[in-house]
Design an enzyme around this catalytic site. Structure first.
Site, PDB file in Angstrom:
ATOM      1  N   TYR A 244       0.882  -5.567  -1.948  1.00  0.00           N
ATOM      2  CA  TYR A 244      -0.128  -4.897  -1.131  1.00  0.00           C
ATOM      3  C   TYR A 244      -0.999  -4.052  -2.051  1.00  0.00           C
ATOM      4  O   TYR A 244      -0.483  -3.350  -2.937  1.00  0.00           O
ATOM      5  CB  TYR A 244       0.550  -3.997  -0.096  1.00  0.00           C
TER       6      TYR A 244
ATOM      7  N   ASP B 298      -1.648  -2.638 -10.632  1.00  0.00           N
ATOM      8  CA  ASP B 298      -1.752  -1.682  -9.528  1.00  0.00           C
ATOM      9  C   ASP B 298      -0.512  -0.783  -9.539  1.00  0.00           C
ATOM     10  O   ASP B 298       0.547  -1.162  -9.052  1.00  0.00           O
ATOM     11  CB  ASP B 298      -1.880  -2.443  -8.203  1.00  0.00           C
TER      12      ASP B 298
ATOM     13  N   LYS C 248      -1.340   7.939  -4.833  1.00  0.00           N
ATOM     14  CA  LYS C 248      -0.068   8.560  -4.451  1.00  0.00           C
ATOM     15  C   LYS C 248       0.320   9.762  -5.340  1.00  0.00           C
ATOM     16  O   LYS C 248      -0.248  10.827  -5.155  1.00  0.00           O
ATOM     17  CB  LYS C 248       1.011   7.487  -4.340  1.00  0.00           C
TER      18      LYS C 248
END
Ligand code: PLP
Length: 433
Positions: free
Chosen positions: A149, A244, A272
């Site tokens: 994702y 990522d 994050k």
């Protein structure tokens, strides 16, 4: 021992009202608990490793806001820094010193990162990285991996197909097939699937994007050599490798996972942890690539609140505190303890599980298969997970409400938390029927 059900009436009431105004009562779908059933909890506060819902139930938090809260909730150093910063104003639409300090700190922690651009979310980071990779290579096709994702941008919202996957199909309504016609889907831990796409679309592929440790199909670890070979394939074929690290960055050591795995990205995406609970994302890489971004180059990307001083302050305080505390050995010890305990309790109960972990990430799949990719992750018994989830909730452990979300430890989860998680796990497992 029997489980005792907690009282959730205040959460239930708020959820009922919320559904009149917020779509599905939430602002991000997983929060609605659709995959585990029942009503979602409303959380009113968190401190350290604990959170409290509006019914005053206390939980050991293993959600950590889905990754950012590596120092736990309301870390005092971060709270102080944010308070002081907010007294000086919230946003200026001009560059400030905090952006520079955070940029220096992050670039210093990644060997291949000369320059960085801050954005407001992980989605923005990957979206911008793809745009940049396409501009740099002048090639449009992008390889992503089934089960990985990268946020909700159109290009990468491609359903993870099964079997021999070639052209992607949109994973969401509203994403035109035309928009994903350049998205190719390979299989995680399957280098042949990448090679065959590169053969098939020779000279057309501009970027490969991957989670170095997959965390969005549950935690899935790359097999030995997989990423190194991927790096080689990218280099040999003039393809930009986008790693990522929105979830994995600063998760298993102070810097990127790519370093631990012996690879270097052309572009790294972050989010994050680097915002410490505030909306921050970033992408960074080699000077010759990054200098193509506006204002130096012709790749346009902008943001009214990008580099926001409060968010930068929170990120900076979080990373500095993280460096000082150096909790990485502790993460490893704790996830190892959990893994061993989970496996032995599961064996005793006769319920097959697989536990995958990395850094402060861990999760339990209810399957007897090794989970190495999207397909094997899908063999999990999600009905078991749903019951297990509610048992754990009743036992005071706050888990992500999905089989396929990672659980996160923070630097302030202590041995007592670990013991409680283990005893809750045992009880939850033994009350699945
Ligand atoms: C969470 C996540 C994203 C998206 O970040 P948002 O801030 O939710 O937009 C992208 N990539 C990975 C690997 C993630 O875990």
């Amino acid at each position: 021992m029997q489980l005792v059900k907690k009282e959730y009436s205040q959460s239930k009431k708020l959820y009922e009202t919320s559904q009149n105004y917020l779509v599905g009562g939430v602002n991000s779908p997983v929060r609605a608990y659709k995959s585990v059933g029942g009503d979602p909890l409303f959380i009113k506060k968190g401190k350290g490793s604990k959170i409290h819902d509006v019914d005053n139930n206390e939980y050991i938090d293993l959600v950590g806001s889905y990754g950012p809260l590596i120092l736990g909730h309301a870390n005092e150093v971060v709270v102080d820094a944010v308070k002081r910063a907010s007294e000086k104003g919230f946003s200026f639409g001009a560059t400030g010193e905090k952006e520079l300090e955070l940029a220096e700190l992050i670039c210093g922690a990644f060997s291949g990162m000369d320059k960085i651009r801050f954005v407001n979310s992980g989605t923005e980071a990957t979206m911008s990285a793809i745009r940049l990779a396409r501009a740099f290579t002048k090639k449009n096709k992008v390889i992503k991996f089934a089960g990985c994702y990268h946020g909700h941008e159109d290009n990468l919202l491609v359903a993870a197909g099964s079997g021999i996957v070639t052209l992607g199909l949109p994973g969401s309504e509203g994403v035109p097939e035309d928009v994903v016609k350049d998205t190719l889907v390979a299989l995680y831990n399957n280098i042949e699937s990448v090679e065959s796409l590169i053969d098939q679309f020779s000279g057309e592929i501009g970027a490969i994007i991957i989670e170095p440790i997959a965390g969005n199909m549950g935690v899935v670890i790359p097999e030995d050599g997989f990423l190194k070979y991927l790096r080689k394939l990218a280099t040999d074929n003039g393809i930009v490798l986008i790693v990522d690290e929105v979830m994995t960055g600063f998760r298993a050591h102070f810097g990127g996972t790519q370093e631990l795995l012996g690879i270097e990205a052309d572009i790294t995406c972050l989010g994050k942890v680097i915002g410490g609970g505030f909306p921050v994302g970033a992408y960074g890489g080699k000077k010759e690539i990054m200098d193509m971004v506006a204002p130096l180059g012709a790749v346009y990307q902008a943001g009214t609140l990008s580099g926001n001083p409060i968010a930068m302050t929170a990120g900076l305080a979080t990373l500095r505190e993280l460096r000082r505390l150096d909790p990485y050995q502790q993460f490893k010890n704790q996830t190892d303890s959990l893994k061993n305990a989970f496996n032995s309790k599961a064996q005793a109960s006769g319920i097959p599980i697989q536990v995958n972990s990395f850094g402060s990430m861990i999760n339990v799949f209810f399957t007897d298969q090794n989970v190495v990719d999207f397909e094997s992750a899908q063999t999990s018994n999600t009905e078991f997970f749903s019951k297990f989830f509610w048992n754990m909730t009743n036992e005071g452990v706050f888990l992500p409400p999905s089989q396929f979300e990672a659980w996160f430890l923070s630097a302030v989860h202590d041995d007592m938390d670990i013991e409680k998680i283990i005893s809750a796990f045992e009880l939850s497992l033994n009350n699945l029927n």
